[in-house]
Design a protein around this motif. Structure first.
Motif, PDB file in Angstrom:
ATOM      1  N   PHE A  18       0.816  -1.214   0.000  1.00  0.00           N
ATOM      2  CA  PHE A  18       0.000   0.000   0.000  1.00  0.00           C
ATOM      3  C   PHE A  18       0.849   1.264   0.000  1.00  0.00           C
ATOM      4  CE2 PHE A  18      -3.462  -2.836   0.989  1.00  0.00           C
ATOM      5  CZ  PHE A  18      -4.587  -2.186   0.499  1.00  0.00           C
ATOM      6  N   GLY A  19       1.941   1.255   0.713  1.00  0.00           N
ATOM      7  CA  GLY A  19       2.788   2.438   0.771  1.00  0.00           C
ATOM      8  C   GLY A  19       3.402   2.769  -0.571  1.00  0.00           C
ATOM      9  N   ILE A  27      -0.802   9.754  -3.980  1.00  0.00           N
ATOM     10  CA  ILE A  27      -1.877   9.967  -3.019  1.00  0.00           C
ATOM     11  C   ILE A  27      -1.423   9.361  -1.690  1.00  0.00           C
ATOM     12  CG2 ILE A  27      -3.711   9.934  -4.776  1.00  0.00           C
ATOM     13  CD1 ILE A  27      -4.330   7.059  -3.910  1.00  0.00           C
ATOM     14  N   SER A  28      -2.189   9.606  -0.647  1.00  0.00           N
ATOM     15  CA  SER A  28      -1.880   8.981   0.639  1.00  0.00           C
ATOM     16  C   SER A  28      -2.531   7.599   0.705  1.00  0.00           C
ATOM     17  CB  SER A  28      -2.380   9.868   1.788  1.00  0.00           C
ATOM     18  OG  SER A  28      -3.786  10.017   1.715  1.00  0.00           O
ATOM     19  N   GLN A  29      -2.168   6.831   1.720  1.00  0.00           N
ATOM     20  CA  GLN A  29      -2.671   5.459   1.819  1.00  0.00           C
ATOM     21  C   GLN A  29      -4.179   5.380   2.104  1.00  0.00           C
ATOM     22  OE1 GLN A  29      -0.402   2.408   3.880  1.00  0.00           O
ATOM     23  NE2 GLN A  29       1.468   3.674   3.756  1.00  0.00           N
ATOM     24  N   PRO A  30      -4.753   6.236   2.970  1.00  0.00           N
ATOM     25  CA  PRO A  30      -6.191   6.092   3.262  1.00  0.00           C
ATOM     26  C   PRO A  30      -7.094   6.171   2.025  1.00  0.00           C
ATOM     27  CG  PRO A  30      -5.145   7.420   4.941  1.00  0.00           C
ATOM     28  CD  PRO A  30      -4.104   7.210   3.875  1.00  0.00           C
ATOM     29  N   PRO A  31      -6.890   7.155   1.113  1.00  0.00           N
ATOM     30  CA  PRO A  31      -7.727   7.161  -0.099  1.00  0.00           C
ATOM     31  C   PRO A  31      -7.540   5.909  -0.954  1.00  0.00           C
ATOM     32  CG  PRO A  31      -6.663   9.275   0.178  1.00  0.00           C
ATOM     33  CD  PRO A  31      -6.043   8.357   1.167  1.00  0.00           C
ATOM     34  N   VAL A  55       0.603  -8.240   1.371  1.00  0.00           N
ATOM     35  CA  VAL A  55      -0.578  -8.051   0.521  1.00  0.00           C
ATOM     36  C   VAL A  55      -0.420  -8.966  -0.681  1.00  0.00           C
ATOM     37  CG1 VAL A  55      -1.912  -6.451  -0.900  1.00  0.00           C
ATOM     38  CG2 VAL A  55      -0.828  -5.631   1.208  1.00  0.00           C
ATOM     39  N   LYS A  56      -1.445  -9.745  -0.975  1.00  0.00           N
ATOM     40  CA  LYS A  56      -1.372 -10.585  -2.166  1.00  0.00           C
ATOM     41  C   LYS A  56      -2.752 -10.699  -2.799  1.00  0.00           C
ATOM     42  CE  LYS A  56      -1.855 -15.091   0.141  1.00  0.00           C
ATOM     43  NZ  LYS A  56      -1.231 -16.435   0.304  1.00  0.00           N
TER      44      LYS A  56
END
Length: 292
Positions: A18-19, A27-31, A55-56
């Motif tokens: 995600f990062g 963009i930032s991670q929350p959106p 994450v997969k």
């Protein structure tokens, strides 16, 4: 589901982090997380297995990745296609003409236009005015040059050319050397006419002009092409009233003499259907009008 969701999904599917995905998308991670959740909710399937360490893709995610890539590629191709069409690239413009347009500089103007827009394909088809109007209504052509002013309301029109009628005479005719002719002088002359069936408006226009001068002309021959009209006159088969443009047809054995009555005009209308208008058509019409 929106194309934004697809883009975010594909980047995350590539990065599986995600990062890194958020950084790549600026963009930032929350959106990013929110958009992935929205996508999964709209599909009714989990696309990622995620925990604090990794994450997969799920099996559904693996399958959807191929679909998302294809949809994004098609969208990009579609956007580019629209941009190119707006610029005229790859367009095909079908123009219907009456034969006299060949002597009004239309071929030369189209050649100049195509030098500026080489990827626009322009095709010409000849027919009488009613045929051109019908073809426009049926969507078989995109633009038409016609002699008739009887244009259906669903079509758009402007006068493209208004020019005088000339008297076309055999070069050995007694009036061939005159500076001008009064129409009444032709009351006993045999007339060569553009066929009533091919151009009823032109036919009625010429008859109306003669009747205004107190005589009914002796129509001897009717033909379907302007060159045939002038050719018959050159063979001393009669005289004709023709648009000024025919003086440039290059046929020998004839003389073109103006009428003293300046109100005898031949008009050509430019007609199109605004509801079925190609993006390049206003550009072409502007070019043609600039040249008139």
């Amino acid at each position: 589901m929106e194309f934004r969701h697809l883009k975010y999904f594909v980047v995350l599917a590539d990065e599986l982090h995600f990062g890194r995905a958020a950084k790549r998308l600026a963009i930032s991670q929350p959106p990013l997380s929110l958009n992935i959740q929205q996508l999964e909710a709209s599909l009714g399937a989990a696309l990622f297995e995620r925990n604090s360490k990794s994450v997969k893709l799920t099996p559904a995610g693996v399958a959807f990745r191929e679909i998302a890539l294809r949809l994004l590629a098609e969208a990009a191709e579609g956007e580019e296609r629209v941009r190119q069409i707006a610029k005229g690239a790859g367009s095909r413009v079908r123009i219907g003409i009456v034969g006299s347009m060949l002597f009004r500089g239309l071929p030369e103007r189209l050649k100049a236009f195509q030098k500026l827009h080489p990827r626009v394909e322009v095709t010409l088809s000849e027919g009488n005015s009613s045929e051109q109007v019908d073809a426009l209504i049926r969507g078989q052509i995109d633009l038409a040059f016609v002699h008739t002013e009887r244009i259906p309301r669903e079509l758009n029109r402007v006068i493209y050319v208004s020019e005088p009628f000339l008297c076309c005479l055999p070069s050995n005719h007694p009036m061939a050397g005159a500076e001008s002719i009064d129409l009444r002088e032709l009351s006993t002359e045999p007339l060569v006419m553009f066929s009533r069936s091919a151009s009823p408006d032109y036919y009625e226009r010429v008859l109306g002009l003669c009747e205004e001068q107190g005589f009914r002309p002796a129509v001897r021959h009717e033909v379907r092409h302007w060159l045939s009209v002038v050719s018959l006159v050159s063979k001393e088969m009669g005289i004709a009233l023709v648009p000024r443009a025919l003086a440039d047809a290059g046929i020998g054995g004839v003389r073109f003499v103006p009428f003293g009555q300046s109100k005898y005009k031949s008009e050509v209308y430019l007609v199109w259907n605004e509801r079925q208008m190609l993006a390049i058509l206003p550009v072409l019409m502007h070019a043609l009008n600039e040249a008139t």
